[in-house]
Design a protein around this motif. Structure first.
Motif, PDB file in Angstrom:
ATOM      1  N   UNK A  64       4.324   7.875 -10.809  1.00 37.17           N
ATOM      2  CA  UNK A  64       4.680   6.457 -10.854  1.00 37.17           C
ATOM      3  C   UNK A  64       4.344   5.807  -9.510  1.00 37.17           C
ATOM      4  N   UNK A  65       4.699   6.480  -8.422  1.00 36.78           N
ATOM      5  CA  UNK A  65       4.407   5.955  -7.080  1.00 36.78           C
ATOM      6  C   UNK A  65       2.906   5.835  -6.855  1.00 36.78           C
ATOM      7  N   UNK A  66       2.159   6.849  -7.236  1.00 34.90           N
ATOM      8  CA  UNK A  66       0.704   6.808  -7.060  1.00 34.90           C
ATOM      9  C   UNK A  66       0.092   5.650  -7.843  1.00 34.90           C
ATOM     10  N   UNK A  67       0.563   5.445  -9.063  1.00 32.58           N
ATOM     11  CA  UNK A  67       0.061   4.337  -9.873  1.00 32.58           C
ATOM     12  C   UNK A  67       0.413   3.001  -9.237  1.00 32.58           C
ATOM     13  N   UNK A  68       1.644   2.871  -8.758  1.00 26.18           N
ATOM     14  CA  UNK A  68       2.065   1.621  -8.144  1.00 26.18           C
ATOM     15  C   UNK A  68       1.209   1.301  -6.918  1.00 26.18           C
ATOM     16  N   UNK A  69       1.004   2.283  -6.075  1.00 30.26           N
ATOM     17  CA  UNK A  69       0.200   2.074  -4.864  1.00 30.26           C
ATOM     18  C   UNK A  69      -1.232   1.688  -5.230  1.00 30.26           C
ATOM     19  N   UNK A  70      -1.764   2.324  -6.260  1.00 30.18           N
ATOM     20  CA  UNK A  70      -3.145   2.047  -6.669  1.00 30.18           C
ATOM     21  C   UNK A  70      -3.317   0.666  -7.289  1.00 30.18           C
ATOM     22  N   UNK A  71      -2.264   0.133  -7.872  1.00 30.98           N
ATOM     23  CA  UNK A  71      -2.401  -1.119  -8.620  1.00 30.98           C
ATOM     24  C   UNK A  71      -1.782  -2.339  -7.942  1.00 30.98           C
TER      25      UNK A  71
END
Length: 92
Positions: free
Chosen positions: A74-81
């Protein structure tokens, strides 16, 4: 009246990110959704990242590695988007 799903569709965060905020803040998902949207539109991306990191630390502390791994995604997705600015919200 808008449904939760309609609100989520208009929001700059996804269901997993809403769930992480709700877990951290101990609030209902619709409140977490509003908080997350507000933070995204007011340069609060770092606060959302901090919330998710706190959730990860808590999950690891209680030995729930499966949940911690989900939250890391979830964190990786948030940072990427989510860029560090609120330009997307200013256009709305």
């Amino acid at each position: 009246m808008l449904t939760y799903e309609e609100c989520l569709d208009m929001c700059d965060i996804n269901q997993d990110e809403v769930s992480a905020i709700a877990e951290h803040e101990h609030v209902d998902p619709i409140i977490a959704l509003a908080m997350g949207q507000y933070l995204c539109c007011h340069n609060g991306e770092s606060k959302i990242q901090s919330i998710i990191l706190d959730d990860i630390k808590h999950a690891e502390k209680i030995g729930n590695t499966e949940h911690a791994n989900v939250l890391k995604k979830v964190l990786a997705h948030f940072i990427a988007t989510h860029p560090a600015t609120s330009e997307a919200c200013a256009a709305k």
